[in-house]
Write an enzyme that holds these catalytic residues in place. Sequence first.
Site, mmCIF file in Angstrom:
data_model
loop_
_atom_site.group_PDB
_atom_site.id
_atom_site.type_symbol
_atom_site.label_atom_id
_atom_site.label_comp_id
_atom_site.label_asym_id
_atom_site.label_seq_id
_atom_site.Cartn_x
_atom_site.Cartn_y
_atom_site.Cartn_z
ATOM 1 N N ASP A 1 76.489 -44.442 89.863
ATOM 2 C CA ASP A 1 75.600 -44.769 90.982
ATOM 3 C C ASP A 1 75.068 -46.173 91.110
ATOM 4 O O ASP A 1 75.037 -47.080 90.218
ATOM 5 C CB ASP A 1 74.412 -43.884 90.739
ATOM 6 C CG ASP A 1 74.833 -42.429 90.922
ATOM 7 O OD1 ASP A 1 75.878 -42.063 91.508
ATOM 8 O OD2 ASP A 1 74.145 -41.457 90.374
ATOM 9 N N GLU B 1 80.467 -41.667 85.712
ATOM 10 C CA GLU B 1 78.869 -41.275 85.356
ATOM 11 C C GLU B 1 78.673 -39.825 85.183
ATOM 12 O O GLU B 1 78.325 -39.383 84.082
ATOM 13 C CB GLU B 1 77.844 -42.156 86.103
ATOM 14 C CG GLU B 1 76.641 -41.881 85.602
ATOM 15 C CD GLU B 1 75.575 -42.417 86.427
ATOM 16 O OE1 GLU B 1 74.364 -42.146 86.367
ATOM 17 O OE2 GLU B 1 75.805 -43.122 87.371
ATOM 18 N N TYR C 1 70.463 -25.198 63.035
ATOM 19 C CA TYR C 1 69.969 -23.866 63.010
ATOM 20 C C TYR C 1 70.065 -23.045 61.705
ATOM 21 O O TYR C 1 69.680 -22.065 61.633
ATOM 22 C CB TYR C 1 71.155 -23.183 64.002
ATOM 23 C CG TYR C 1 70.648 -23.323 65.487
ATOM 24 C CD1 TYR C 1 69.547 -22.721 65.928
ATOM 25 C CD2 TYR C 1 71.388 -24.123 66.155
ATOM 26 C CE1 TYR C 1 69.159 -22.912 67.272
ATOM 27 C CE2 TYR C 1 70.887 -24.247 67.788
ATOM 28 C CZ TYR C 1 69.880 -23.693 68.124
ATOM 29 O OH TYR C 1 69.685 -23.968 69.428
#
Length: 460
Positions: free
Chosen positions: A341, A288, A202
């Site tokens: 998952d 996760e 920035y």
Amino acid sequence: MALYRSSMNIGAALCLPWRCGRGRCGNPRIDRISRCISRRSWLFKRRWMKLEWTSLSRVKFVKTVSARTQYPQTSNRTRALKSSNETMMNFRAECLEKDDRRQEDISRQDVLTRIERVIQTIVFSVSEGEAPVLRLMNRCNWASVRFHESVGLVRKADVPVTTLRCDCPSSATRFALIFKLLSVIYKLVQSDSYATKRDIYYNDPQLFGSQKTLDSILDDISCMLKVPRRSLHVFATSKGFISGDLCYLEEDGTKVDCNSSSTAVPVSSNVNGIRNIVSAAKFILIVEKDATFQRLLDDAFCTRLSPCIIITGKGVPDVNSRLMVRKLWDTLHIPVFALVDADPYGIEIMCIYKYGSRSLAFEAHSLTVPSVLWLGLLPSDIQRYRVPEETLIPFSQADESKINSLRTRDYISCQPAWEREIEAMQRLKQKAEIQSLSSIAPHFLTRVYLPNKLRYGGWI
């Protein structure tokens, strides 16, 4: 090797009655087994990531073995295990001493010297009337890494090189950005001050174009200088969260307590500055997804079962989350489990924690945890627990491509149990998220699935 002394007794240590009594679980049968394991644990001191352990098989083995009759019979086997493990340990020592030792605590003066050498090379080329050239290692190519079981994905000695020329239109911009960032880093190191990647971006967003460009250039510089990113005095804002039985001090002396059962603490942006770690945790659980992490917090998972630490990188983990898992593993010597998952991308995220990534293979020794165990959600659990069909998701073309890629990787083919699970997933052509367990019962994940897995060794 305290990790394996913990692993052998983890089935008993994780039981709910563990808190009863002075270090005993209250069950005379398990207490006898635990004492038996303690007497025999010296036999397995050198079994460093060599065998697949399960709590039930270990407990049954110890219970049926007679100390006086079996010690002489296991001597040859023990010597063979020591020999094979000495080979692995020698490889690890060689990596740390010859190649990766430079990644440890590199002094500020050394970093400045390496930057100055790059500049001197460029100045010399200009003085000779030649176009300046930078040679960067190709970090994102599978040809640049190799797999070793005790470390993970490590950089090859003969890494392919990419050449950046300042007089070439296709590489001139990146060439200039590298020198701009080298200038920023030099000033930070020289003044012993720090900045985040977002701060640097920035300061001149139009120059870098995107945060992703700056991140990639910073990793290129780290690899080119053979310096860990933390030694460049540039930090990344952490996206991960941690909770559980853990207290520590930040580098500036701030005390951080992660014991709150309802809220989590952001992972430190300066993991290497953490000190005075205090924890009675019995294991670390990598989660996760942030949604699953929040569910564990809401159900007070860390206090219901036994003392533990849970951490999430909120999907693909950032460097700080990986550094934190590695630091806790090195410090506490406790087992590390992964809850992801049952899909190809969840498996890949778990592999990043366990074996590392191609782009940061040059820092593998400080980022990987080769002992990570796959706790769930296993593809075989879908049928075992009769997960409702309506919660399963059909494979997409991207899923099929990713699972084919996973099956070609050396770190999958070296683990038959993992390979069988991936094959089962590919046959079903279906995937399941951790949240699908809630369709069985609202609290099935935290009160049935995880407790049973941890008590009875349901990991691979």
